[in-house]
Design a protein around this motif. Structure first.
Motif, PDB file in Angstrom:
ATOM      1  N   LEU A  23       0.842  -1.191   0.000  1.00 15.80           N
ATOM      2  CA  LEU A  23       0.000   0.000   0.000  1.00 15.80           C
ATOM      3  C   LEU A  23       0.879   1.244   0.000  1.00 15.80           C
ATOM      4  O   LEU A  23       1.733   1.412   0.877  1.00 15.80           O
ATOM      5  N   LEU A  24       0.665   2.129  -0.971  1.00 13.58           N
ATOM      6  CA  LEU A  24       1.435   3.361  -1.107  1.00 13.58           C
ATOM      7  C   LEU A  24       0.572   4.555  -0.703  1.00 13.58           C
ATOM      8  O   LEU A  24      -0.535   4.735  -1.223  1.00 13.58           O
ATOM      9  N   LEU A  25       1.097   5.368   0.214  1.00 14.60           N
ATOM     10  CA  LEU A  25       0.367   6.521   0.746  1.00 14.60           C
ATOM     11  C   LEU A  25       1.102   7.800   0.374  1.00 14.60           C
ATOM     12  O   LEU A  25       2.256   7.998   0.758  1.00 14.60           O
ATOM     13  N   HIS A  26       0.426   8.676  -0.345  1.00 12.13           N
ATOM     14  CA  HIS A  26       1.039   9.902  -0.865  1.00 12.13           C
ATOM     15  C   HIS A  26       1.147  10.994   0.194  1.00 12.13           C
ATOM     16  O   HIS A  26       0.649  10.858   1.317  1.00 12.13           O
ATOM     17  N   GLY A  27       1.754  12.105  -0.187  1.00 11.77           N
ATOM     18  CA  GLY A  27       1.937  13.221   0.726  1.00 11.77           C
ATOM     19  C   GLY A  27       0.848  14.271   0.626  1.00 11.77           C
ATOM     20  O   GLY A  27      -0.109  14.147  -0.149  1.00 11.77           O
ATOM     21  N   LEU A  28       0.990  15.309   1.418  1.00 14.15           N
ATOM     22  CA  LEU A  28       0.034  16.413   1.459  1.00 14.15           C
ATOM     23  C   LEU A  28      -0.119  17.053   0.084  1.00 14.15           C
ATOM     24  O   LEU A  28       0.868  17.379  -0.576  1.00 14.15           O
ATOM     25  N   GLY A  29      -1.371  17.239  -0.337  1.00  9.22           N
ATOM     26  CA  GLY A  29      -1.648  17.913  -1.587  1.00  9.22           C
ATOM     27  C   GLY A  29      -1.362  17.083  -2.820  1.00  9.22           C
ATOM     28  O   GLY A  29      -1.399  17.608  -3.936  1.00  9.22           O
ATOM     29  N   SER A  30      -1.095  15.796  -2.648  1.00 12.36           N
ATOM     30  CA  SER A  30      -0.738  14.944  -3.779  1.00 12.36           C
ATOM     31  C   SER A  30      -1.822  13.887  -4.011  1.00 12.36           C
ATOM     32  O   SER A  30      -2.947  14.021  -3.524  1.00 12.36           O
ATOM     33  N   SER A  31      -1.461  12.836  -4.733  1.00 13.21           N
ATOM     34  CA  SER A  31      -2.430  11.782  -5.035  1.00 13.21           C
ATOM     35  C   SER A  31      -1.678  10.536  -5.466  1.00 13.21           C
ATOM     36  O   SER A  31      -0.439  10.516  -5.506  1.00 13.21           O
ATOM     37  N   GLU A  32      -2.429   9.506  -5.832  1.00 15.53           N
ATOM     38  CA  GLU A  32      -1.804   8.263  -6.273  1.00 15.53           C
ATOM     39  C   GLU A  32      -0.935   8.468  -7.512  1.00 15.53           C
ATOM     40  O   GLU A  32      -0.029   7.664  -7.784  1.00 15.53           O
ATOM     41  N   ARG A  33      -1.154   9.550  -8.271  1.00 14.26           N
ATOM     42  CA  ARG A  33      -0.360   9.780  -9.478  1.00 14.26           C
ATOM     43  C   ARG A  33       1.120   9.991  -9.170  1.00 14.26           C
ATOM     44  O   ARG A  33       1.973   9.788 -10.038  1.00 14.26           O
ATOM     45  N   ASP A  34       1.419  10.401  -7.937  1.00 16.95           N
ATOM     46  CA  ASP A  34       2.810  10.694  -7.601  1.00 16.95           C
ATOM     47  C   ASP A  34       3.680   9.454  -7.469  1.00 16.95           C
ATOM     48  O   ASP A  34       4.900   9.554  -7.305  1.00 16.95           O
ATOM     49  N   TRP A  35       3.076   8.265  -7.576  1.00 16.34           N
ATOM     50  CA  TRP A  35       3.838   7.019  -7.517  1.00 16.34           C
ATOM     51  C   TRP A  35       4.104   6.460  -8.910  1.00 16.34           C
ATOM     52  O   TRP A  35       4.449   5.286  -9.056  1.00 16.34           O
ATOM     53  N   GLU A  36       3.961   7.267  -9.930  1.00 20.06           N
ATOM     54  CA  GLU A  36       4.054   6.774 -11.303  1.00 20.06           C
ATOM     55  C   GLU A  36       5.412   6.147 -11.629  1.00 20.06           C
ATOM     56  O   GLU A  36       5.508   5.273 -12.492  1.00 20.06           O
ATOM     57  N   ARG A  47       1.350  -6.869  -5.336  1.00 14.77           N
ATOM     58  CA  ARG A  47       0.049  -6.284  -5.617  1.00 14.77           C
ATOM     59  C   ARG A  47       0.094  -4.870  -5.039  1.00 14.77           C
ATOM     60  O   ARG A  47       0.086  -4.693  -3.820  1.00 14.77           O
ATOM     61  N   VAL A  48       0.161  -3.879  -5.898  1.00 11.23           N
ATOM     62  CA  VAL A  48       0.411  -2.499  -5.483  1.00 11.23           C
ATOM     63  C   VAL A  48      -0.907  -1.719  -5.464  1.00 11.23           C
ATOM     64  O   VAL A  48      -1.582  -1.593  -6.496  1.00 11.23           O
ATOM     65  N   LEU A  49      -1.246  -1.214  -4.292  1.00 12.26           N
ATOM     66  CA  LEU A  49      -2.463  -0.434  -4.127  1.00 12.26           C
ATOM     67  C   LEU A  49      -2.085   0.991  -3.737  1.00 12.26           C
ATOM     68  O   LEU A  49      -1.248   1.216  -2.852  1.00 12.26           O
ATOM     69  N   CYS A  50      -2.679   1.956  -4.419  1.00 15.48           N
ATOM     70  CA  CYS A  50      -2.458   3.375  -4.125  1.00 15.48           C
ATOM     71  C   CYS A  50      -3.800   3.991  -3.756  1.00 15.48           C
ATOM     72  O   CYS A  50      -4.758   3.890  -4.525  1.00 15.48           O
ATOM     73  N   LEU A  51      -3.853   4.604  -2.603  1.00 12.40           N
ATOM     74  CA  LEU A  51      -5.099   5.178  -2.098  1.00 12.40           C
ATOM     75  C   LEU A  51      -4.996   6.697  -2.067  1.00 12.40           C
ATOM     76  O   LEU A  51      -4.035   7.244  -1.522  1.00 12.40           O
ATOM     77  N   ASP A  52      -5.978   7.386  -2.660  1.00 15.04           N
ATOM     78  CA  ASP A  52      -6.085   8.834  -2.503  1.00 15.04           C
ATOM     79  C   ASP A  52      -6.717   9.128  -1.147  1.00 15.04           C
ATOM     80  O   ASP A  52      -7.865   8.737  -0.897  1.00 15.04           O
ATOM     81  N   SER A  53      -5.974   9.793  -0.271  1.00 13.29           N
ATOM     82  CA  SER A  53      -6.533  10.151   1.037  1.00 13.29           C
ATOM     83  C   SER A  53      -7.748  11.056   0.869  1.00 13.29           C
ATOM     84  O   SER A  53      -7.884  11.749  -0.146  1.00 13.29           O
ATOM     85  N   ARG A  54      -8.644  11.053   1.853  1.00 11.30           N
ATOM     86  CA  ARG A  54      -9.815  11.930   1.764  1.00 11.30           C
ATOM     87  C   ARG A  54      -9.356  13.379   1.554  1.00 11.30           C
ATOM     88  O   ARG A  54      -8.355  13.820   2.138  1.00 11.30           O
ATOM     89  N   GLY A  55     -10.066  14.075   0.678  1.00 14.09           N
ATOM     90  CA  GLY A  55      -9.708  15.445   0.359  1.00 14.09           C
ATOM     91  C   GLY A  55      -8.642  15.575  -0.711  1.00 14.09           C
ATOM     92  O   GLY A  55      -8.268  16.694  -1.082  1.00 14.09           O
ATOM     93  N   HIS A  56      -8.124  14.460  -1.224  1.00 12.96           N
ATOM     94  CA  HIS A  56      -7.030  14.476  -2.187  1.00 12.96           C
ATOM     95  C   HIS A  56      -7.396  13.710  -3.456  1.00 12.96           C
ATOM     96  O   HIS A  56      -8.215  12.792  -3.421  1.00 12.96           O
ATOM     97  N   GLY A  57      -6.736  14.083  -4.538  1.00 15.23           N
ATOM     98  CA  GLY A  57      -6.903  13.357  -5.795  1.00 15.23           C
ATOM     99  C   GLY A  57      -8.349  13.247  -6.214  1.00 15.23           C
ATOM    100  O   GLY A  57      -9.081  14.228  -6.235  1.00 15.23           O
ATOM    101  N   GLN A  58      -8.781  12.009  -6.488  1.00 16.35           N
ATOM    102  CA  GLN A  58     -10.156  11.766  -6.914  1.00 16.35           C
ATOM    103  C   GLN A  58     -11.047  11.275  -5.781  1.00 16.35           C
ATOM    104  O   GLN A  58     -12.192  10.878  -6.025  1.00 16.35           O
ATOM    105  N   SER A  59     -10.537  11.305  -4.553  1.00 18.12           N
ATOM    106  CA  SER A  59     -11.387  10.961  -3.409  1.00 18.12           C
ATOM    107  C   SER A  59     -12.267  12.155  -3.051  1.00 18.12           C
ATOM    108  O   SER A  59     -12.024  13.282  -3.471  1.00 18.12           O
ATOM    109  N   GLU A  60     -13.293  11.869  -2.244  1.00 15.54           N
ATOM    110  CA  GLU A  60     -14.273  12.892  -1.883  1.00 15.54           C
ATOM    111  C   GLU A  60     -13.617  14.042  -1.127  1.00 15.54           C
ATOM    112  O   GLU A  60     -12.750  13.832  -0.271  1.00 15.54           O
TER     113      GLU A  60
END
Length: 273
Positions: A23-36, A47-60
């Motif tokens: 599981l990959l967790l991005h930084g402040l103001g970022s999103s799963e795209r930063d693990w490209e 099995r690589v999972l990238c989660l957009d934290s709430r308030g970030h990326g395409q999450s609510e």
């Protein structure tokens, strides 16, 4: 792209590759795209999972009641919903703080932790630290996102040959939902689990850029208070190490993960119970 509802919030995530869960967790103001730059290196083995934290990326988006504890509870709910057994967790900056909180709250969950340019607390203690925290909060609240994006892009990627990274970063950062970004920043300042590091039960890799915001010695100090932990320093890197030094970072990460997996396999063979 996959979506899942957890803790009253709609989350976006990606799920690629096969093998042990990572599981990959991005930084402040970022999103799963930063693990490209990590995905191609990791998916042949995990099995690589990238989660957009709430308030970030395409999450609510939202902005009310954010805290590192809430972000960690979201991650735990995600791990449980997808039935991820003993996932490796990698966190960059704020993502590392989330991983610290999760590992302190639920030490039985992670197989390993990798903290990238992160810390177990962001608590000002000295006059200079209060000044820096106050200045960052002030400018974040008064400047438009475009100005913040421009300044951070130049800070993270100052070299002429990093123009592509600067342009990409600034465009993505400018997409941030302002209220969610500010709420996430406020959640960081004053947070800490330093007094609970002895609860972390898994191997830990701490990766520090040689030119990160915080000095290498600060990471060395908290690594000394962890059990099975090591520090690796990446040269010629700033805060976004997975982006500005992807090959060096990927090599460190894969070596660590494979070492942990090999040890777990050996332990299981010796004591299958």
């Amino acid at each position: 792209m996959p979506q899942i509802r957890l803790n009253g919030c709609q989350f976006h995530y990606t799920d690629q590759g096969s093998g042990p869960p990572l599981l990959l967790l991005h930084g402040l103001g970022s999103s799963e795209r930063d693990w490209e730059y990590q995905i191609p290196a990791l998916t042949p083995h995990y099995r690589v999972l990238c989660l957009d934290s709430r308030g970030h990326g395409q999450s609510e988006k939202g902005g009310a009641g954010y805290s590192i504890a809430l972000f960690a509870a979201d991650c735990l709910a995600f791990i449980e919903a997808l039935k991820l057994e003993k996932p490796h967790i990698v966190g960059l900056s704020m993502g590392g703080m989330i991983a610290f909180q999760l590992a302190v709250n639920s030490p039985q969950i992670p197989a390993s932790l990798t903290m990238v340019n992160s810390a177990p607390e962001v608590i000002p203690r000295k006059p200079k630290e209060y000044w820096m925290a106050g200045k960052r909060l002030f400018f974040a609240h008064v400047l438009p996102m475009r100005a913040i994006a421009g300044g951070l892009g130049k800070l993270l990627f100052p070299k002429p040959e990093q123009q592509h990274h600067r342009d990409t970063f600034q465009a993505r950062w400018n997409e941030n939902h302002r209220a969610s970004y500010l709420a996430s920043l406020r959640a960081i300042v004053g947070w800490g689990v330093s007094a609970q590091l002895d609860r972390i039960a898994c191997p830990v890799l701490v990766v520090s850029a040689d030119q990160d915001y915080t000095p290498v010695e600060q990471k060395r100090e908290y690594v000394s208070r962890l059990g099975d932990a090591r520090l690796e320093v990446v040269d010629d890197s700033r805060h976004a190490t997975p982006v500005d030094q992807p090959e060096a970072f990927n090599a460190l990460l894969l070596s660590f993960l494979q070492e942990v997996d090999a040890e777990r396999t050996l332990t299981h063979e010796v004591d299958p119970a």
